[in-house]
Design a protein around this motif. Structure first.
Motif, PDB file in Angstrom:
ATOM      1  N   LEU A  99       0.855  -1.183   0.000  1.00 22.61           N
ATOM      2  CA  LEU A  99       0.000   0.000   0.000  1.00 22.61           C
ATOM      3  C   LEU A  99       0.895   1.238   0.000  1.00 22.61           C
ATOM      4  CD1 LEU A  99      -2.985   0.712   0.127  1.00 22.61           C
ATOM      5  CD2 LEU A  99      -2.896   0.495   2.600  1.00 22.61           C
ATOM      6  N   THR A 100       0.832   2.001  -1.088  1.00 17.65           N
ATOM      7  CA  THR A 100       1.642   3.223  -1.146  1.00 17.65           C
ATOM      8  C   THR A 100       1.022   4.264  -0.235  1.00 17.65           C
ATOM      9  OG1 THR A 100       2.097   2.753  -3.457  1.00 17.65           O
ATOM     10  CG2 THR A 100       2.577   4.982  -2.703  1.00 17.65           C
ATOM     11  N   ILE A 101       1.840   4.854   0.635  1.00 19.02           N
ATOM     12  CA  ILE A 101       1.294   5.935   1.471  1.00 19.02           C
ATOM     13  C   ILE A 101       1.906   7.282   1.080  1.00 19.02           C
ATOM     14  CG2 ILE A 101       0.791   4.350   3.388  1.00 19.02           C
ATOM     15  CD1 ILE A 101       3.085   5.838   4.921  1.00 19.02           C
ATOM     16  N   ILE A 102       3.069   7.230   0.440  1.00 21.96           N
ATOM     17  CA  ILE A 102       3.718   8.477   0.022  1.00 21.96           C
ATOM     18  C   ILE A 102       4.466   8.216  -1.290  1.00 21.96           C
ATOM     19  CG2 ILE A 102       5.524   7.965   1.762  1.00 21.96           C
ATOM     20  CD1 ILE A 102       6.212  10.935   1.845  1.00 21.96           C
ATOM     21  N   SER A 161       2.071  12.878  -0.060  1.00 22.75           N
ATOM     22  CA  SER A 161       1.512  11.892   0.868  1.00 22.75           C
ATOM     23  C   SER A 161       0.037  11.702   0.564  1.00 22.75           C
ATOM     24  CB  SER A 161       1.653  12.383   2.308  1.00 22.75           C
ATOM     25  OG  SER A 161       3.005  12.380   2.692  1.00 22.75           O
ATOM     26  N   ARG A 162      -0.431  10.488   0.719  1.00 23.26           N
ATOM     27  CA  ARG A 162      -1.861  10.225   0.503  1.00 23.26           C
ATOM     28  C   ARG A 162      -2.645  10.549   1.770  1.00 23.26           C
ATOM     29  NH1 ARG A 162      -3.187   4.621  -0.833  1.00 23.26           N
ATOM     30  NH2 ARG A 162      -5.120   5.470  -1.613  1.00 23.26           N
ATOM     31  N   PHE A 167       3.367  -0.847   4.086  1.00 27.02           N
ATOM     32  CA  PHE A 167       3.292   0.533   3.626  1.00 27.02           C
ATOM     33  C   PHE A 167       4.538   0.850   2.818  1.00 27.02           C
ATOM     34  CE2 PHE A 167       0.476   2.332   7.295  1.00 27.02           C
ATOM     35  CZ  PHE A 167      -0.616   1.733   6.726  1.00 27.02           C
ATOM     36  N   LEU A 168       4.329   1.491   1.677  1.00 28.49           N
ATOM     37  CA  LEU A 168       5.458   1.794   0.807  1.00 28.49           C
ATOM     38  C   LEU A 168       5.655   3.294   0.620  1.00 28.49           C
ATOM     39  CD1 LEU A 168       4.998  -0.668  -2.224  1.00 28.49           C
ATOM     40  CD2 LEU A 168       6.544  -0.917  -0.269  1.00 28.49           C
ATOM     41  N   SER A 189       8.673   9.874   6.080  1.00 24.85           N
ATOM     42  CA  SER A 189       8.532  11.330   5.907  1.00 24.85           C
ATOM     43  C   SER A 189       7.055  11.659   5.669  1.00 24.85           C
ATOM     44  CB  SER A 189       9.353  11.820   4.711  1.00 24.85           C
ATOM     45  OG  SER A 189      10.661  11.317   4.774  1.00 24.85           O
ATOM     46  N   TYR A 190       6.195  10.649   5.819  1.00 29.28           N
ATOM     47  CA  TYR A 190       4.768  10.807   5.573  1.00 29.28           C
ATOM     48  C   TYR A 190       4.222  12.051   6.285  1.00 29.28           C
ATOM     49  CZ  TYR A 190      -0.218   9.975   5.591  1.00 29.28           C
ATOM     50  OH  TYR A 190      -1.563  10.134   5.429  1.00 29.28           O
TER      51      TYR A 190
END
Ligand code: 5AD
Ligand code: SF4
Length: 470
Positions: free
Chosen positions: A182-185, A206-207, A229-230, A236-237
């Motif tokens: 899951l991409t978060i940033i 960032s999402r 989390f990717l 740095s999210y």
């Protein structure tokens, strides 16, 4: 047995309209004539790229395309490319060369990812049989770009790189039924002197935390229990939503989603690795006890030249913080040898850092000059043979360190998330929370997807051997 039933439910749930059970869905074999509406997608590079491809495939499936296993069977051939080191980028061009004749057969060829972004429209002169060139910062425009390709446009590009938007898909075709990414940033705002990523993936975006948590909830409903989390600099999210969750707060909320048993994250940047992340890991065992914390060099002088924003001592403070956690946490890293101007003394600093930290895993690379990066024009390049010599020394040191650590774990008990069956009878493998590979023997009938306790009975160079404790 507890997991047997839950696996069945899981498979049923995973074959859902959102198409999320990619692994179980058989791809059609080569069917002779090239069909329209079929695509072949090959991916090079990092986990971010692998996961981007899962999203691109989902998007194509939602448009009615069918995924096939060979370029020969496909109407649309896509390469998701990597340019982190020169070799990776070269691989893409040799692959493209293999398919120069295919355009004549009515097939469309598209280049995605980091080489696409880096080379841009030059691709069309170098490989005129390509009709789509699109970097990851433009994937959200893929539906319209694909429509142009489908309409027969010859040179379609998505190369904007300066965006504040992220790539959101309704559907993701996930390759791994056990661990979802899951991409978060997206992107990167650091400016490491050797690295193409800020150029190829654009600025940090960032999402929204609510979107991430909704995705996570959906993954849990589909039966995923482990989610990674990717982000290039995952920690740095910075939540753009009004909730403004910190990375550690996001981890804690994620860990409390029902059904989620493991949350991982990669890659962390040392500068943004703060005590609250360790506190979160200590307070909730669902957050995996593994940190990937690339150091790149053990020499402060080289770190400065690399623009890494920390010194050796500051990095070691972060390590001390991790080691000071209540939970024993595995630490892995990336190292570059032979950065321009790296002296024998600098390299010795890297070796001594390895002795000091005793990493659980090291990914090591010879420095490779990349276009547009500040380091590519630096003086004092290190000769290739010397880079190779240093790489071998470093890898040999790590091999010994790792073997000792693994041996010291004998008789310990790990929880293993089983994700594969070995060819050997009664033998399975999986990962511990600290991301060690564990092969284990068990008399259980089916352990796929199960979480089991294993006692360590031995080790190999890179993994633990164990037995299932029932
Ligand atoms: N040369 C060699 N290795 C590199 N990396 C990034 N850029 C380069 C380069 N130009 C390595 C870093 C990074 C990992 C993903 O790849 O160690 O952490
Ligand atoms: Fe390769 Fe870096 Fe692009 Fe990942 S982000 S595909 S490692 S160049």
């Amino acid at each position: 047995m507890e997991m047997g039933t839950s696996i069945d439910i899981r498979l049923e749930k995973l074959v859902n309209p959102a198409g999320n059970l990619a692994a179980a869905a058989e791809l059609p074999e080569h069917s002779g004539a090239p069909a329209r509406g079929t695509f072949f997608l090959e991916t090079f590079g990092c986990q971010m790229n692998q996961h981007d491809s899962e999203k691109v495939a989902g998007l194509l499936l939602a448009r009615g395309y069918q995924q096939v296993k060979t370029p020969e069977a496909a109407g649309l051939i896509l390469y998701n490319t990597c340019s982190i080191r020169e070799k990776a980028a070269q691989k893409v061009f040799s692959r493209l060369g293999e398919y120069r004749g295919l355009k004549g057969e009515g097939k469309k060829i598209g280049l995605l990812g980091c080489v696409a972004q880096q080379e841009g429209e030059d691709i069309f002169s170098r490989a005129p049989w390509v009709s789509l060139v699109c970097g990851s910062a433009s994937y959200r425009k893929l539906p319209e770009l694909l429509a142009k390709v489908e309409a027969g446009e010859l040179r379609v590009t998505g190369l904007d790189n300066d965006t504040d938007q992220t790539f959101e898909t309704e559907m993701t075709r996930r390759d791994n039924p056990w661990r979802a990414y899951l991409t978060i940033i997206e992107g990167c705002d650091k400016s490491c002197a050797y690295c193409v990523v800020p150029f190829t993936r654009g600025p940090e975006r960032s999402r929204d935390s609510s979107r991430i948590l909704a995705d996570l909830q959906q993954l849990a409903e589909f039966g995923y229990t482990e989610v990674q989390f990717l982000g290039q600099t995952v920690n740095s999210y910075a939540d753009p939503s009004p909730r403004k969750l910190r990375f550690s707060e996001l981890l804690l909320e994620a860990a409390s989603v029902p059904g989620i048993r493991r949350i991982r994250f990669t890659t962390s940047h040392p500068r943004d690795f703060t005590p609250d992340i360790i506190a979160a890991m200590d307070s909730n065992q669902t957050i995996c006890n593994h940190v990937h914390l690339p150091v790149q060099s053990g020499s402060t002088r080289v770190l400065r030249a690399m623009q890494r924003t920390y010194s050796r001592a500051e990095y070691l403070e972060k390590i001390a913080m991790v080691r000071g956690a209540r939970r024993r946490t595995a630490i892995t890293t990336d190292v570059i040898v032979g950065f321009p101007g790296e002296t024998a003394a600098d390299f010795d600093d890297t070796l001594s850092l390895m002795d000091e930290v005793r990493y659980d895993g090291v990914f090591s690379f010879k420095y490779s000059p990349r276009p547009n990066t500040p380091a590519s024009s630096m003086a004092d390049a290190i000769p290739e043979e010397e880079k190779s010599r240093r790489l071998v020394l470093l890898q040999e040191k790590q091999r010994l360190i790792q073997a000792k650590t693994l041996q010291s774990l004998e008789n310990e008990i790990f929880e293993v998330h089983v994700d594969g069956k070995s060819k050997k009878e009664n033998c399975w493998y999986g990962h511990s929370s600290c991301n060690r590979v564990v092969s284990l023997t068990s008399t259980a009938e089916n352990l796929l997807g199960a979480y089991v306790q294993a006692r360590v009975t031995g080790s190999t160079a890179n993994s633990l051997l164990g037995e299932h404790i029932i």
